[in-house]
Design a protein around this motif. Structure first.
Motif, short mmCIF file in Angstrom:
data_model
loop_
_atom_site.label_atom_id
_atom_site.label_comp_id
_atom_site.label_asym_id
_atom_site.label_seq_id
_atom_site.Cartn_x
_atom_site.Cartn_y
_atom_site.Cartn_z
N HIS A 188 0.72 -1.10 0.10
CA HIS A 188 -0.20 0.09 0.14
C HIS A 188 0.97 1.47 -0.02
O HIS A 188 2.25 1.19 0.38
N ASP A 194 6.88 1.81 5.13
CA ASP A 194 5.54 0.94 5.52
C ASP A 194 4.71 1.15 4.40
O ASP A 194 4.00 2.12 4.01
N GLU A 205 -4.70 0.88 3.23
CA GLU A 205 -4.55 -0.31 4.11
C GLU A 205 -4.65 0.26 5.44
O GLU A 205 -5.23 -0.74 6.36
N GLU A 206 -4.15 1.54 5.76
CA GLU A 206 -3.95 1.52 7.10
C GLU A 206 -5.23 2.29 7.98
O GLU A 206 -5.26 2.05 9.19
N GLN A 233 8.64 -4.23 10.98
CA GLN A 233 8.06 -3.33 12.15
C GLN A 233 8.28 -3.72 13.52
O GLN A 233 7.39 -3.44 14.63
N HIS A 266 5.30 3.09 12.16
CA HIS A 266 4.56 4.05 12.30
C HIS A 266 5.05 5.42 13.17
O HIS A 266 4.35 5.68 14.14
MN MN Z 1 1.30 0.51 8.80
#
Ligand code: MN
Ligand code: GLV
Ligand code: MN
Length: 403
Positions: free
Chosen positions: A77, A88, A122-123, A188, A376
């Motif tokens: 994404h 990310d 996506e988020e 992550q 993030h």
């Molecule tokens: Mn993410």
């Protein structure tokens, strides 16, 4: 071999879109001018890589390479969380494009068609509901879910229409023809770093359940209302949030987070009358998520009763945890070992579009080591060396899977 400097340049250029110059954080949300600019950039990259680019009815950007009857899909994404990092999602899309561009330049003619998807939202930042594009592609998105709104009351459906999309019937986005789905993503977390390894093979993906809890008390004068007769929604919510953390202290795998809080009327000299907070609950085991949902609700309901406030709770999004396909795992392991690197298998604590695609295709995920496990966050970082190695591993796996 892939072209490492080209990939790093693409990563840099995409990271400039939606970038907060003060913090370095990236803010790229769905159906915004920033997202549109990012879509234009990756469309250009896909076309240079020899791909034909289309947009499906919910806004997934799809690059297609080759003519084969069967399809290998790569994806991730390009939207971000508030003040997100540059890797990310973006890395997965750009590494996939680099893989196809290399295949194109080498004039390989893969037997299978290769598709790259930049999945819509996506988020879940804007609508408190994410994985929109991959849900639709897996046939899991409902018309009702598109009624969920952003902070200014615009629904997902309205935002889609403002973006010239006609999402209905949603079934037309569903895919049944994907032979294998592969997603490369930063880890992550700290597992690979602790192991001293650059890449890892994902075996399963923990899934999020998002709740929105509303606590309603009475908004009154901060000076004139004695402490003992208050119905303060914020102190009640605070006790609930701490109770949730306390409940999770007894579990090893599950996690729960209160990440968003809204206080009304939000005045210095006014007792808070209404508080809304979100709860993000995750585990690799669906049953454990559902048990936690019940335990948390009972616990906070008791607090509400004792504090004489009312409580309502609604589900914002629910996703199923997923396992990756053993054959694709093995393919990734072979490619990793071919590069003289020890292969390592791990679970993803973060969610990914792959979770949804697992409903319609075998999936695989390749992780790249994250510095200090941070994500993030604008400090999110993976080294150029790890990124180039991982993309070469992805390249080898795609060439194998597509033939
Ligand atoms: Mn993410
Ligand atoms: C996405 O990054 C998520 O796991 O919420
Ligand atoms: Mn992601």
């Amino acid at each position: 071999m892939i072209n490492g400097s080209r990939l790093l340049k693409h990563l840099h250029d995409l990271s400039q879109i939606g970038r907060n110059e003060v913090t370095g954080g990236i803010n790229r949300f769905s159906f915004t001018p920033e997202e549109k600019q990012a879509i234009e950039l990756i469309t250009m990259y896909m076309e240079k890589a020899g791909m034909t680019v289309t947009v499906d009815a919910v806004g997934n950007i799809i690059g297609t390479y080759g003519e084969g009857r069967e399809t290998i899909m790569l994806g991730s994404h390009i939207d971000t969380v508030p003040e997100g990092g540059k890797y990310d999602g973006a890395l997965g899309v750009l590494a996939a494009i680099e893989v196809v561009q290399t295949i194109h330049e080498q004039q390989l003619s893969p037997a299978k068609k290769i598709e790259i998807v930049a999945f819509k939202d996506e988020e879940g930042t804007r609508f408190r509901f994410g994985l929109i594009g991959s849900r639709a592609m897996a046939g899991l998105l409902t018309q009702e879910q598109l009624l969920q709104t952003d902070a200014s009351g615009i629904s997902i459906e309205e935002a889609m229409k403002q973006f010239q999309l006609s999402p209905f019937p949603l079934e037309k986005v569903k895919r049944n023809d994907i032979q294998a789905y592969l997603e490369m993503h930063i880890e992550q977390g700290k597992v690979l770093e602790n192991e001293g390894l650059p890449v890892g093979v994902v075996t399963g993906i923990a899934a999020p359940l998002w709740l929105e809890v509303t606590v309603t008390g009475v908004s009154e004068h901060a000076g004139a209302t004695p402490m003992l007769i208050r119905q303060d929604a914020l102190t009640a919510a605070s006790e609930m949030i701490l109770a949730i953390e306390h409940l999770l202290n007894d579990t090893t795998d599950s996690v729960a987070t209160v990440g968003k809080l809204n206080v009304e009327p939000n005045g210095i000299n006014v007792i808070p009358g209404k508080v809304t907070f979100t709860v993000d609950i995750r585990d690799i085991d669906e049953q454990k998520i559902s048990n936690l949902e019940n335990t948390i609700f009972k616990k906070i309901q008791k607090i509400a009763e004792r504090r004489n406030v009312t409580l309502t709770s609604k589900v914002l999004q629910r996703v199923k945890p997923a396992k990756t396909d053993p054959m694709i795992q093995q393919q990734l392991i072979n490619s990793i070992e071919k590069h003289g690197v020890q292969s390592y298998s791990l679970i993803s604590g973060a969610g990914h579009d792959a979770m949804n695609i697992a409903a319609v295709a075998p999936i695989g995920m390749l992780f790249v080591r994250s510095k200090d496990g941070i994500s993030h966050n604008p400090l999110e970082f993976s080294t150029d060396e790890d990124i180039i190695l991982a993309t070469n591993i992805l390249y080898d796996s795609v060439v194998e899977l597509a033939n």
